[in-house]
Design a protein around this motif. Structure first.
Motif, PDB file in Angstrom:
ATOM      1  N   LEU A   1       4.222  -1.679  -8.651  1.00  0.00           N
ATOM      2  CA  LEU A   1       2.913  -2.324  -8.560  1.00  0.00           C
ATOM      3  C   LEU A   1       2.431  -2.776  -9.938  1.00  0.00           C
ATOM      4  O   LEU A   1       2.579  -2.060 -10.932  1.00  0.00           O
ATOM      5  CB  LEU A   1       1.894  -1.376  -7.935  1.00  0.00           C
TER       6      LEU A   1
ATOM      7  N   ALA B   1       0.835  -1.207   0.000  1.00  0.00           N
ATOM      8  CA  ALA B   1       0.000   0.000   0.000  1.00  0.00           C
ATOM      9  C   ALA B   1       0.869   1.256   0.000  1.00  0.00           C
ATOM     10  O   ALA B   1       0.536   2.257  -0.662  1.00  0.00           O
ATOM     11  CB  ALA B   1      -0.932  -0.013   1.216  1.00  0.00           C
TER      12      ALA B   1
ATOM     13  N   ARG C   1       2.176   2.650  -3.369  1.00  0.00           N
ATOM     14  CA  ARG C   1       1.315   3.552  -4.163  1.00  0.00           C
ATOM     15  C   ARG C   1       1.858   4.977  -4.131  1.00  0.00           C
ATOM     16  O   ARG C   1       1.736   5.718  -5.116  1.00  0.00           O
ATOM     17  CB  ARG C   1      -0.102   3.544  -3.604  1.00  0.00           C
ATOM     18  N   HIS C   2       2.462   5.355  -2.988  1.00  0.00           N
ATOM     19  CA  HIS C   2       2.949   6.725  -2.829  1.00  0.00           C
ATOM     20  C   HIS C   2       4.445   6.839  -3.076  1.00  0.00           C
ATOM     21  O   HIS C   2       4.918   7.867  -3.564  1.00  0.00           O
ATOM     22  CB  HIS C   2       2.623   7.217  -1.409  1.00  0.00           C
TER      23      HIS C   2
ATOM     24  N   PRO D   1       5.271   3.596  -7.123  1.00  0.00           N
ATOM     25  CA  PRO D   1       4.141   3.048  -7.893  1.00  0.00           C
ATOM     26  C   PRO D   1       4.567   2.179  -9.068  1.00  0.00           C
ATOM     27  O   PRO D   1       3.808   1.309  -9.504  1.00  0.00           O
ATOM     28  CB  PRO D   1       3.393   4.311  -8.375  1.00  0.00           C
TER      29      PRO D   1
ATOM     30  N   ASN E   1      -0.364  -4.090 -12.843  1.00  0.00           N
ATOM     31  CA  ASN E   1      -1.713  -3.729 -13.283  1.00  0.00           C
ATOM     32  C   ASN E   1      -2.129  -4.687 -14.386  1.00  0.00           C
ATOM     33  O   ASN E   1      -1.303  -5.303 -15.052  1.00  0.00           O
ATOM     34  CB  ASN E   1      -1.778  -2.270 -13.765  1.00  0.00           C
TER      35      ASN E   1
ATOM     36  N   ASP F   1      -3.326  -3.821  -4.406  1.00  0.00           N
ATOM     37  CA  ASP F   1      -1.878  -3.657  -4.501  1.00  0.00           C
ATOM     38  C   ASP F   1      -1.207  -5.022  -4.677  1.00  0.00           C
ATOM     39  O   ASP F   1      -1.322  -5.896  -3.819  1.00  0.00           O
ATOM     40  CB  ASP F   1      -1.346  -2.984  -3.236  1.00  0.00           C
TER      41      ASP F   1
END
Length: 413
Positions: free
Chosen positions: A286, A276, A279-280, A283, A288, A300
């Motif tokens: 991660l 998580a 994400r900050h 990114p 997709n 995530d």
């Protein structure tokens, strides 16, 4: 902030093989600090956080593992972060503060103005630059990262009381029998080099007491089980508690996540927290996918570039897939850690589980756990084979086992 001529060093305590027994069977294969959380070794997360410290000169890892077990990782991370990282092996236990003091000459080689001290088995956002700023404002010898927890769980940790206005540490007690405070020690500190004088003071007092005992023949005949070696100094009981209320120690409170990684079950939760955070902070790490050309991704998820995941698989949330793993068609993965070289075959389900290196999950098999149960996780050690349509639930399976019948709430040796 640190001025241009000031330098900072960081020390990360990584423990040793005798300290990782609660992390079995995963620690059979790899030192606990190198076990992957969110696709990165556990120790990588505090090391990466140290990279954000202004004027960082060096990172030291101190532990009892053999140097060869860390050599490859230390070389790799030093090149990746462009910061010198060095592993220092303790010859014998010196305590959490004594270990720092044992290597004081090396730590002070760069003449640092400040020394960060972190525990490897802590999962948090590591707000180190903010701690440094606060520490310089306070003007004390040390600053402790603290977090608020439930009153029920506080007694498992070091509880403390601080002045609400100045943030001075007024009282500290390690794992008290009665409730003291819902603020606890996070195991992350920053000190000035004066910490070495404080540790030396504890050692000197111990030596003086030992000499006094030898003077008295009666005392010498009375063994004292509480006597510790002079160079064995505990940070909590021997430094923090005595110096509380003396305007030398302060706190910095974080409102972010914090957990202690003591058991394999906590690895899944901490992996999820770091995912998580990506994400900050990262990114690009991660995955997709929408289920067409790539697998359907929810939440995530980290997938190593060498892993092969079928487009019809459904992955997430909170999944980490390591190198050379193979995830078959229709497989469903959530809240799990998949380690190197694992094969998960078609339509298998893995949930709230850690699947060990080179393990194989058969067609339509299920490896699951009830997160609210006492164990809360299923763990497969290295090279475990779960045959087709077999269900493994709330269990721990040691390495090199083949399961051809279902198991529930068991530890298979």
């Amino acid at each position: 902030m640190v001025t241009a001529n000031e330098r900072v060093v960081a020390v990360i305590m990584v423990g040793g093989p005798t300290k990782g027994t609660r992390f079995r069977p995963l620690s059979f294969n790899v030192p606990k600090p190198l076990f992957p959380l969110a696709g990165q070794p556990m120790v990588h997360h505090p090391i990466s956080a140290c990279k954000r410290i202004p004027n960082l000169a060096q990172i030291y890892l101190i532990g009892f593992y053999e140097e060869r077990e860390f050599a490859l990782y230390v070389s790799s991370i030093s090149n990746e972060l462009k910061v010198p990282v060095r592993y220092l092996k303790e010859d014998r236990p010196h305590g959490s503060a004594g270990g720092l003091y044992h290597f004081r000459d090396l730590i002070m080689e760069d003449d640092p103005s400040h020394i960060f001290l972190l525990n490897c088995d802590v999962c948090c956002s590591f707000p180190l630059p903010q701690m440094l700023d606060a520490h310089k404002r306070y003007g004390g010898m040390g600053t402790i990262l603290v977090v608020k927890v439930s009153a029920e769980s506080a007694s498992e940790f070091g509880e403390l009381v601080a002045d609400p206005t100045t943030n001075e540490l007024l009282h500290y007690t390690e794992k008290p029998e009665t409730f003291v405070s819902d603020r606890i020690n996070c195991g992350v500190y920053i000190f000035t080099p004066d910490i070495f004088t404080a540790i030396e003071g504890v050692s000197t007092q111990r030596k003086d007491r030992a000499n006094l005992r030898r003077v008295s023949s009666f005392e010498a005949m009375q063994p004292d089980p509480r006597t510790l070696p002079a160079n064995y100094v505990r940070l909590d009981q021997d430094i923090l508690s005595p110096l509380a209320g003396k305007k030398q120690l302060y706190i910095y409170e974080t409102n972010d996540f914090w957990e202690q990684i003591k058991t394999p079950g906590m690895s899944i939760k901490c992996s999820s927290l770091y995912l998580a955070q990506f994400r900050h902070t990262s990114p690009h790490l991660l995955a997709n996918g929408n289920g067409i050309k790539k697998a359907s991704i929810t939440g995530d998820v980290y997938i190593h570039p060498s892993a092969k995941v079928h487009p019809s698989a459904k992955i997430g949330p909170s999944v980490s897939i390591s190198a050379n793993a193979r995830i078959g068609a229709g497989a469903r993965l959530k809240h799990c850690i998949i380690l190197d070289d694992v094969e998960i075959k078609e339509n298998a389900v893995v949930s709230h589980a850690i699947v060990g290196w080179k393990s194989s999950i058969g067609l339509w098999a299920r490896v699951q756990a009830n997160y609210n149960a006492k164990l809360g996780v299923t763990i497969l050690g290295e090279s475990v084979t779960v045959e087709d349509e077999v269900v493994v639930f709330n269990s721990i399976v040691l390495p090199h086992k083949t399961l051809n019948v279902g198991v529930q709430d068991e530890i298979l040796l």
